[in-house]
Enzyme design. Structure first.
Site, PDB file in Angstrom:
ATOM      1  N   ARG A   1      -3.080   4.998  -2.217  1.00 60.73           N
ATOM      2  CA  ARG A   1      -2.989   3.634  -1.666  1.00 60.73           C
ATOM      3  C   ARG A   1      -2.703   2.568  -2.727  1.00 60.73           C
ATOM      4  NH1 ARG A   1      -5.853   0.302   2.458  1.00 60.73           N
ATOM      5  NH2 ARG A   1      -6.769  -1.544   1.494  1.00 60.73           N
TER       6      ARG A   1
ATOM      7  N   HIS B   1       2.612  -3.635   7.068  1.00 64.76           N
ATOM      8  CA  HIS B   1       1.718  -2.533   6.727  1.00 64.76           C
ATOM      9  C   HIS B   1       1.785  -1.502   7.848  1.00 64.76           C
ATOM     10  CE1 HIS B   1      -0.882  -4.403   3.433  1.00 64.76           C
ATOM     11  NE2 HIS B   1      -0.108  -5.408   3.812  1.00 64.76           N
TER      12      HIS B   1
ATOM     13  N   GLU C   1       0.700  -4.839  11.184  1.00 68.34           N
ATOM     14  CA  GLU C   1       0.431  -3.405  11.075  1.00 68.34           C
ATOM     15  C   GLU C   1       1.341  -2.694  12.075  1.00 68.34           C
ATOM     16  OE1 GLU C   1      -1.618  -1.955   8.984  1.00 68.34           O
ATOM     17  OE2 GLU C   1      -2.972  -3.529   8.292  1.00 68.34           O
TER      18      GLU C   1
ATOM     19  N   ARG D   1      -5.968  -6.683  -2.518  1.00 63.99           N
ATOM     20  CA  ARG D   1      -7.278  -7.291  -2.757  1.00 63.99           C
ATOM     21  C   ARG D   1      -7.270  -8.054  -4.085  1.00 63.99           C
ATOM     22  NH1 ARG D   1      -7.128  -5.303   1.498  1.00 63.99           N
ATOM     23  NH2 ARG D   1      -8.715  -4.148   2.661  1.00 63.99           N
TER      24      ARG D   1
ATOM     25  N   TYR E   1     -10.870  -6.429  10.349  1.00 64.59           N
ATOM     26  CA  TYR E   1     -12.018  -6.413   9.428  1.00 64.59           C
ATOM     27  C   TYR E   1     -11.786  -7.439   8.328  1.00 64.59           C
ATOM     28  CZ  TYR E   1      -8.706  -3.180   7.153  1.00 64.59           C
ATOM     29  OH  TYR E   1      -7.586  -2.606   6.628  1.00 64.59           O
TER      30      TYR E   1
ATOM     31  N   HIS F   1       0.855  -1.179   0.000  1.00 69.77           N
ATOM     32  CA  HIS F   1       0.000   0.000   0.000  1.00 69.77           C
ATOM     33  C   HIS F   1       0.897   1.237   0.000  1.00 69.77           C
ATOM     34  CE1 HIS F   1      -3.611  -2.403   1.710  1.00 69.77           C
ATOM     35  NE2 HIS F   1      -3.683  -2.298   0.397  1.00 69.77           N
ATOM     36  N   ALA F   2       0.741   2.055  -1.038  1.00 70.17           N
ATOM     37  CA  ALA F   2       1.720   3.092  -1.348  1.00 70.17           C
ATOM     38  C   ALA F   2       1.954   4.090  -0.221  1.00 70.17           C
ATOM     39  CB  ALA F   2       1.272   3.821  -2.615  1.00 70.17           C
TER      40      ALA F   2
END
Length: 337
Positions: free
Chosen positions: A147, A217, A292, A165, A269, A93-94
């Protein structure tokens, strides 16, 4: 959550003085530090430097090319007593700048400080610091909070696919969108993007030897394990929970920072089509985690550069703990009597 986003951005990108002597500057062929965030050219130059300085353990493979023609590189760090492979991913994710920075920190510890990290001899590490080169560069030049990758959309107004995804395990389900303007757009089909295709082909090739997969992340301070496509636990989730809890304890002991541990769909999630689900469900990699990194929300994606090194230490503790577990280092032997 952040009262003045512009100030937070300026604080993040402020360039701190480089802590190296003139002598060191002359002898080094890269600009990478852990006091500021770097462009992909600096990160790749650092990898090239390590290959030239440590050719017996370091090698680089270009595993693919992005839509805009940038190379996707993997650094292999070979262990003299390697029993398994370990794949480490950053920057899918950028906007999550601390992820590539922390992965670069891990690389430094595994290579330049190898003498004090002898556990690393037990694994071959395959490290991809920037899994989304086009998106990462775009955050430096155009839109700091971008992102996705830079795939053109059909209507040209909403470019980009969320690479996390786009993987082929349970693609297109919960937590993924079919609308190109959404940040979680899963693409036209699974593995539609050259970035995910590159990882798929590379890991399929080396897959049988790989026993660990960690994707870094930010943010939130979570240690997550599959599955994320729904609230479904992997059969060995108890093992993953136990090791995740050990990682969290080791980080807390070293830095006082608390990381929550759990199944990604339950604790955070649902997110289908993720790299971690694919690594676990399709490739069969046992020890699969998404971590994360810092922080817990004060700065979010705009973590100040002053926290890079401390966050890198958190990430390195995770890699060290997992390696030691798989290699059987430090386990208490049961008494025979």
């Amino acid at each position: 959550m952040i009262a003045d986003v512009e100030s937070a951005m300026h604080e993040q990108i402020a360039i701190a003085p480089r802590r190296q002597s003139n002598k060191n500057k002359k002898s080094r062929s890269y600009n990478l530090t852990f006091q500021r965030y770097h462009r992909i050219s600096d990160i790749y130059a650092y990898l090239e430097y390590l290959v030239s300085k440590f050719p017996s353990i370091c090698s680089i493979e270009t595993i693919g090319t992005t839509i805009q023609g940038r190379e996707i590189k993997v650094l292999k760090i070979s262990g003299s007593n390697a029993k398994f492979g370990f794949y480490i991913e950053g920057g899918i994710h950028a906007r999550e700048w601390v992820s590539p920075a922390s992965v670069a920190y891990i690389v430094r510890e595994l290579v330049e400080y190898r003498s004090k990290n002898s556990f690393a001899e037990n694994a071959d590490y395959y490290v991809s610091p920037v899994a989304n080169p086009d998106g990462y560069e775009f955050t430096h030049t155009n839109s700091r909070l971008w992102r996705k990758n830079r795939r053109d959309s059909t209507d040209k107004s909403c470019p980009g696919v969320d690479l996390n995804r786009n993987y082929g395990y349970q693609w297109g389900g919960l937590g993924a969108s079919r609308q190109s303007c959404d940040e979680t757009f899963a693409g036209e089909n699974s593995f539609s993007e050259p970035e995910t295709q590159a990882v798929r082909d590379f890991l399929t090739k080396i897959g049988p030897s790989v026993q660990a997969y960690v994707a870094f992340h930010s943010y939130g301070q979570y240690i997550l394990y599959p599955y994320g496509y729904d609230k479904v636990l992997a059969p060995d989730s108890a093992v993953l929970q136990k090791l995740g809890a050990r990682i969290a304890r080791n980080i807390k002991k070293a830095s006082k920072k608390k990381y929550k541990v759990g199944n990604s769909a339950i604790l955070l999630y649902e997110a289908s089509g993720g790299a971690d689900d694919w690594a676990k469900g399709s490739v069969g990699i046992k020890y699969t985690y998404t971590i994360e990194l810092r922080d817990a929300g004060r700065y979010g994606f705009l973590l100040p550069a002053s926290q890079i090194e401390a966050t890198g230490k958190d990430a390195f503790i995770a890699i060290k703990t997992i390696t030691q577990e798989i290699a059987g280092i430090g386990r208490k032997k049961k008494s025979r009597f």
